[in-house]
Design an enzyme around this catalytic site. Structure first.
Site: not given
Ligand code: GLU
Length: 448
Positions: A128, A168
């Site tokens: 991430k 995201d």
């Protein structure tokens, strides 16, 4: 040392060496709690230090992102990429651009991503990234310059076989476009598979935009089916109004349910007629305005800046906004109003206390690792199409997504039962299924 004491010891070590990273501790704690029956049965994972290795990122990159705003002022943000685990495939996970982003947030998201990605059954590791940059109120030119500056450092860590970011919160098709353009310029390679969530016109996958929201609803549909129920005629509350929320609403409506409330960080909106998706999309995606504009445009709707969206009585709740948004009191209000099922479209939106309230109340609870896995699963489908230089139809891609979500759901139930829990314990089922896949691959690959 007995298993419980071993887990506590490992957890203590993790907290000590990552002081102040509260969300990361929370995510680790939830997984470790699930692992007791696994480690009892498989002491070889303890001997191989699997839990210690899995909770330490393989690599973490933090970097300065300098850029110039429209007024000519030099700005500095902090960029991150946490490459957490590559046992099952290249690091895979989104980029988040939001002022709240810090190392602890990125680590919690990356850690969750390991298990979620494993659960999809696809060849993707976990990672991430993101930055504490706030795209809100920024011009397209500013967003472009920021993305270019961000990629100027990040590119050296990426590659279709190495690390493949996606979107995201705060990173959608526009940002992915700018990031891809800069990667291509620096590397002189048209490497389609280095980023997912691209527009369909140049290497993106059909249904990727819709996938997280649709997938969450498919997961909830499967949970309901275990009790002989469906979305038909159900009142549904969705938190958020971003990409995940919008397509969750669309799919609920397609399945005969009615979404009567949604939210953004300024407050929430109730429309008993059912949320008008065209209007919501226009406000959030085209005009990029606050949700109160919906109530200004539609007389049946009411906007509230006080209280939470979970005060609205409903049969199902789909938290699709952000971490720790649904707290104990919200869960209690939902249970009091008779909620049947809750499925997490966002990553870790329910606090541990809220999850406990659902458990005590007999509410079906689908954790994000399972319920929102459709987004990253469709990213993996995008990678497949890129590798084959192919484009599948919307229908073909969506039916693959639906099959993956059914499979994820079934796996969670089966694993929970295998490890002595009730099949409805999706938290345990998801954590253990993901853990076993990664642990077996790590064991086979040796101490690396
Ligand atoms: N950010 C999404 C998630 O939380 C998608 C990641 C991806 O597609 O790589 O799973």
């Amino acid at each position: 040392m007995d298993t419980k004491a071993y887990i506590e010891d490992v957890y203590g070590q993790i907290c000590r060496r990552s002081a102040g990273e509260g969300e990361f501790h929370q995510a680790v704690d939830e997984v470790l709690r699930s692992l007791e029956p696994v480690l009892e049965r498989h002491p070889e994972y303890v001997d191989a230090g699997i839990v210690e290795r899995m909770s330490e990122p393989e690599r973490q990159v933090m970097f300065r992102v300098p850029w110039v705003d429209d007024q000519g002022v030099v700005r500095v943000n902090r960029g991150f990429r946490v490459e957490f685990n590559s046992a099952l495939g290249p690091y895979k996970g989104g980029l988040r651009f939001h002022p709240s982003v810090n190392l602890g947030i990125v680590k919690f998201l990356g850690f969750e991503q390991i298990f979620k990605n494993a659960l999809t059954g696809m060849a993707i590791g976990g990672g991430k990234g993101g930055a504490d940059f706030d795209p809100k109120g920024r011009s397209d030119g500013e967003v472009m310059r920021f993305c270019q500056a961000f990629m100027t450092e990040l590119y050296r860590h990426l590659g279709e076989h190495t690390d493949v970011p996606a979107g995201d919160i705060g990173v959608g098709a526009r940002e992915i476009g700018y990031l891809f353009g800069q990667y291509k310029r620096i590397t002189n390679r048209y490497e389609s598979g280095v980023l997912t969530g691209k527009p369909v016109a140049w290497g993106g996958s059909h249904a990727r935009t819709e996938a997280t929201g649709y997938g969450t609803v498919y997961f909830a549909q499967e949970m309901l089916a275990t009790r002989g129920q469906s979305f038909e005629g159900r009142r549904v509350v969705v938190s958020g109004s971003g990409n995940v929320a919008v397509y969750a609403i669309e799919k609920v409506h397609a399945l005969g349910g009615r979404v009567i409330a949604c939210s953004d960080s300024s407050g929430y909106l109730v429309d008993e007629e059912g949320i008008d998706l065209d209007l919501l999309k226009d406000i959030k995606e085209v005009r990029r305005e606050r949700i109160s504009a919906y109530a200004d445009a539609k007389p049946t709707a009411r906007f509230s800046a006080r209280g939470t969206v979970y005060d609205v009585p409903c049969d199902l709740a789909l938290p699709c906004a952000t971490q720790n948004e649904l707290r104990r009191d919200d869960a209690a209000a939902l249970v009091k109003n008779g909620v049947i099922a809750v499925a997490e479209g966002a990553n870790m939106p329910c606090t541990p206390e809220a999850v406990e309230v659902f458990r005590e109340g007999g509410v079906l609870f689908g954790p994000g690792k399972a319920a929102n896995a459709g987004g990253v699963a469709t990213s993996a489908l995008e990678m497949q199409q890129n590798a084959a230089r192919d484009t599948w139809s919307f229908q073909q891609t969506e039916s693959r997504l639906a099959a993956i979500m059914r499979d994820v759901h079934a796996q969670c139930r089966e694993t929970a039962e295998t490890y002595g829990a009730n099949a409805d314990d999706y938290v345990l089922g998801a954590n253990i299924t993901g853990f076993l896949r990664v642990a077996d691959a790590m064991t086979a690959q040796g101490v690396v």
